[in-house]
Design an enzyme around this catalytic site. Structure first.
Site, PDB file in Angstrom:
ATOM      1  N   LYS A  53       0.500  -1.441  -0.292  1.00 57.40           N
ATOM      2  CA  LYS A  53      -0.141   0.469   0.047  1.00 57.40           C
ATOM      3  C   LYS A  53       0.649   1.398   0.359  1.00 57.40           C
ATOM      4  CE  LYS A  53      -3.928  -2.520   1.949  1.00 57.40           C
ATOM      5  NZ  LYS A  53      -4.288  -2.572   3.705  1.00 57.40           N
ATOM      6  N   GLN A  97      -4.757  -1.084   9.595  1.00 58.40           N
ATOM      7  CA  GLN A  97      -4.662  -2.672   9.190  1.00 58.40           C
ATOM      8  C   GLN A  97      -4.917  -3.772  10.263  1.00 58.40           C
ATOM      9  OE1 GLN A  97      -3.923  -3.429   6.012  1.00 58.40           O
ATOM     10  NE2 GLN A  97      -3.807  -5.454   5.902  1.00 58.40           N
ATOM     11  N   ASP A 120     -10.885   3.127   4.162  1.00 56.59           N
ATOM     12  CA  ASP A 120     -10.988   1.991   3.717  1.00 56.59           C
ATOM     13  C   ASP A 120     -13.039   1.319   4.064  1.00 56.59           C
ATOM     14  OD1 ASP A 120      -9.443  -0.806   3.745  1.00 56.59           O
ATOM     15  OD2 ASP A 120      -8.705   0.443   5.865  1.00 56.59           O
TER      16      ASP A 120
END
Ligand code: GUN
Length: 284
Positions: A53, A97, A120
């Protein structure tokens, strides 16, 4: 019949080129788009995802901050860090994460992220808006799958779609996006009685379970579109999905490979969401 491959790498390249153009335009106006990636602990799979990422940001003109913390970090300290990122004007997207260490309540952490920085799409405000209207952000993996349907002109209106898996990250939002597109959606999961009876009737199957060979050739309607979200290892340690690729290839109309299918699309849509966030925050 041999299925046509849905090439997530090629589609990602195309979409990332658009991200880079938009990032350059923002940079030229003095508004560099910024993503903060937060990793707690040393889960090896998470480390790989996070590194990819951060690299994707660097490659496409986005500024990224990688905040690493030991697994012993307290929940209060993580919440304080997120609060600081919420207030930081150079950061437009915040990604924590998952999974987090067991002593940290991930629900509480996700709810601490400002919804306008929740790239997200996991915050309850965005998840709720996905259900009822227009979310600020759509979760990256299902959003990426929707881009694949669009690129390959796979009709969804009136189609029978089966989603295997009911996670908050993939299964549930995937079902909602398919529903929004006019599909008749069935969500199957570990307690489903006769999975094959559902999948055999499906024009579109999305497998998002995290277990090998969940979908085999005998379970697929000829010509159906099969999307494999799984990321597993076979006995030889090779990366594989949830679908018996070799078998289903002969029955399906379209299929995503693993690797090179959904995987690259997830990171691409994270970049898209971050650019979107930065464009909304830029004055004028
Ligand atoms: N862990 C597995 N997939 C994801 C994802 O899409 N976002 C975050 N934050 N964590 C994950």
């Amino acid at each position: 019949m041999t299925a046509q491959l849905i090439d997530g790498t090629a589609l990602s390249k195309k979409l990332r080129a658009d991200v880079a153009t938009r990032a350059a335009a923002l940079n030229a106006r003095g508004h560099q788009p910024g993503l903060a990636v937060v990793l707690v602990g040393d889960n090896p799979a998470s480390e790989v995802y996070v590194r990819n990422k951060v690299k994707a940001c660097q490659d496409n003109g986005l500024h990224s901050v990688f905040d690493r913390f030991p697994a012993t970090l307290s929940e209060a300290d993580l919440l304080a860090h997120i609060n600081a990122l919420n207030r930081n004007p150079t950061i437009h997207g915040i990604l924590v994460q998952l999974p987090l260490p067991a002593h940290i309540d991930s629900h509480k952490v996700i709810e601490a992220i400002a919804p306008e920085k929740d790239v997200d799409g996991f915050h309850v405000a965005n998840a709720g808006a996905l259900l009822t209207g227009k979310p600020l952000f759509r979760p990256c993996t299902p959003y990426g799958v929707m881009q694949m349907f669009k690129e390959y002109e796979i009709p969804l209106q009136g189609a029978n779609a089966v989603v295997i898996g009911r996670s908050n990250i993939v299964g549930k939002p995937m079902a909602l996006l398919l529903l929004e597109a006019g599909a008749t959606v069935t969500i199957c999961h570990s307690k489903t009685r006769d999975l094959a009876a559902h999948t055999r009737n499906a024009d579109v199957v999305v497998a998002a379970v995290g277990r090998r060979n969940v979908l085999t050739a005998d379970m697929v309607k000829p010509g159906a579109t099969v999307i494999d979200v799984g990321m597993n290892r076979d006995d030889a340690g090779k990366l594989c999905g949830d679908v018996d690729f070799a078998g289903v290839l002969d029955v399906a109309g379209f299929i995503t490979p693993v690797p090179g299918g959904v995987g690259p699309m997830t990171i691409t849509m994270l970049l898209v969401n971050t650019i979107e966030a930065a464009e909304r925050a830029a004055p004028g």
